[in-house]
Design an enzyme around this catalytic site. Structure first.
Site, mmCIF file in Angstrom:
data_model
loop_
_atom_site.group_PDB
_atom_site.id
_atom_site.type_symbol
_atom_site.label_atom_id
_atom_site.label_comp_id
_atom_site.label_asym_id
_atom_site.label_seq_id
_atom_site.Cartn_x
_atom_site.Cartn_y
_atom_site.Cartn_z
ATOM 1 N N GLY A 1 0.780 -1.238 0.000
ATOM 2 C CA GLY A 1 0.000 0.000 0.000
ATOM 3 C C GLY A 1 0.808 1.282 0.000
ATOM 4 O O GLY A 1 0.346 2.311 0.487
ATOM 5 N N SER A 2 2.004 1.248 -0.601
ATOM 6 C CA SER A 2 2.788 2.494 -0.601
ATOM 7 C C SER A 2 2.158 3.552 -1.519
ATOM 8 O O SER A 2 2.262 4.749 -1.245
ATOM 9 C CB SER A 2 4.250 2.232 -0.971
ATOM 10 N N ASN A 3 1.499 3.123 -2.593
ATOM 11 C CA ASN A 3 0.801 4.113 -3.431
ATOM 12 C C ASN A 3 -0.402 4.695 -2.685
ATOM 13 O O ASN A 3 -0.688 5.888 -2.798
ATOM 14 C CB ASN A 3 0.375 3.503 -4.762
ATOM 15 N N LYS B 1 -6.203 -8.262 -8.705
ATOM 16 C CA LYS B 1 -7.340 -9.009 -9.249
ATOM 17 C C LYS B 1 -8.061 -8.189 -10.302
ATOM 18 O O LYS B 1 -7.962 -6.969 -10.329
ATOM 19 C CB LYS B 1 -8.328 -9.336 -8.115
ATOM 20 N N ASN C 1 -5.532 2.881 -12.893
ATOM 21 C CA ASN C 1 -4.557 1.908 -12.401
ATOM 22 C C ASN C 1 -3.172 2.501 -12.580
ATOM 23 O O ASN C 1 -2.949 3.323 -13.468
ATOM 24 C CB ASN C 1 -4.668 0.603 -13.194
ATOM 25 N N HIS D 1 0.786 1.330 -13.244
ATOM 26 C CA HIS D 1 1.585 0.185 -13.684
ATOM 27 C C HIS D 1 3.055 0.587 -13.686
ATOM 28 O O HIS D 1 3.392 1.678 -14.160
ATOM 29 C CB HIS D 1 1.128 -0.243 -15.089
ATOM 30 N N ASP E 1 -4.513 -3.954 -18.531
ATOM 31 C CA ASP E 1 -3.350 -3.078 -18.827
ATOM 32 C C ASP E 1 -3.451 -2.352 -20.172
ATOM 33 O O ASP E 1 -2.447 -1.883 -20.702
ATOM 34 C CB ASP E 1 -2.015 -3.850 -18.784
ATOM 35 N N GLU F 1 6.039 6.512 -9.276
ATOM 36 C CA GLU F 1 4.615 6.191 -9.109
ATOM 37 C C GLU F 1 3.996 7.093 -8.048
ATOM 38 O O GLU F 1 2.914 7.655 -8.232
ATOM 39 C CB GLU F 1 4.431 4.729 -8.683
HETATM 40 C C1 GRF Z 1 3.246 -0.848 -7.693
HETATM 41 O O1 GRF Z 1 4.492 -1.023 -8.286
HETATM 42 C C2 GRF Z 1 2.180 -0.682 -8.745
HETATM 43 O O2 GRF Z 1 2.636 -0.065 -9.903
HETATM 44 C C3 GRF Z 1 1.811 -2.088 -9.061
HETATM 45 O O3 GRF Z 1 1.877 -2.761 -7.832
HETATM 46 C C4 GRF Z 1 2.783 -2.089 -6.959
HETATM 47 C C5 GRF Z 1 2.027 -1.765 -5.704
HETATM 48 O O4 GRF Z 1 2.834 -1.253 -4.698
HETATM 49 N N1 GRF Z 1 0.539 -2.143 -9.750
HETATM 50 P P1 GRF Z 1 2.188 -0.655 -3.378
HETATM 51 O O5 GRF Z 1 1.301 -1.725 -2.764
HETATM 52 O O6 GRF Z 1 1.413 0.569 -3.754
HETATM 53 O O7 GRF Z 1 3.350 -0.345 -2.489
#
Ligand code: GRF
Length: 204
Positions: free
Chosen positions: A11-13, A90, A106, A108, A149, A178
């Site tokens: 969950g870093s994003n 998923k 999304n 990527h 994608d 990201e």
């Molecule tokens: C990220 O690299 C994202 O691009 C991909 O999965 C990873 C998720 O990382 N779809 P996080 O859980 O947000 O740290």
């Protein structure tokens, strides 16, 4: 704008999105976190912030439609305007894609349409990038449609590949990008600055 974040992992994003909101850079609220993985760090993070956090997996339902119906019900209950997939492993049920057309994003960890699709997730993406010998990779934010994608690209930022990169070192640099671009794209949606014309999407 009310955002639902769907995440399967650390969950870093998701964290970067919350940080952007805290910093006043993203005029939005995360009103729901959905994870298919009961051990996801993202679930814990949501709970620590008092954000409704739901563990929901298709396995709990008899069909994709039943699962999708439950998701739609949750999204409606939490007033969700936009769904941000952030490391969600998923497929989003077709009825949810249909209902939230052009409202699901999304992120990527490569420059789509290269290094996307089946098997291209996590560290495998960066391994494939190094194996192909490309000199530039990066991150892509795209709209989610029925094809994995392949939805219209909203934003991309490049990262240079260096000769001493490992999949892990590359993953770390791409991840930092990201965290930079995803909140910016969400802010553009919140500010109604996103224009769609077929597959061409522009931020103003
Ligand atoms: C990220 O690299 C994202 O691009 C991909 O999965 C990873 C998720 O990382 N779809 P996080 O859980 O947000 O740290």
């Amino acid at each position: 704008m009310n955002i639902a974040v769907f995440a399967s992992g650390r969950g870093s994003n998701f964290q970067a999105i919350l940080q952007a909101i805290d910093d006043g850079l993203l005029p939005a609220r995360v009103t729901l976190l959905v994870s298919n993985n009961s051990n996801a760090g993202a679930l814990e993070l949501a709970r620590s912030r008092n954000i409704p956090a739901i563990h929901l997996s298709q396995k709990q339902f008899s069909s994709e439609v039943a699962y999708g119906d439950r998701l739609l019900e949750l999204l409606a209950r939490h007033g969700v305007d936009l769904i941000a997939l952030a490391g969600y492993m998923k497929r989003v049920p077709a009825i949810v894609i249909e209902r939230y057309r052009n409202k699901i994003l999304n992120i990527h960890p490569a420059l789509l349409p290269a290094f996307g699709g089946s098997g291209m997730y996590g560290i495998h993406v960066h391994e494939a990038v190094l194996a192909a010998g490309v000199k530039i990779t990066g991150a892509t934010v795209h709209l989610v449609d029925e094809e994995y994608d392949k939805g219209p690209i909203v934003a991309q930022k490049a990262v240079e590949v260096s000769s001493d990169d490992t999949p892990e070192s590359l993953a770390a640099r791409v991840l930092a990008v990201e965290h930079e671009i995803y909140p910016k794209v969400l802010a553009a949606f919140a500010g109604n600055r996103v224009h769609l014309e077929g597959r061409r999407v522009w931020i103003q």
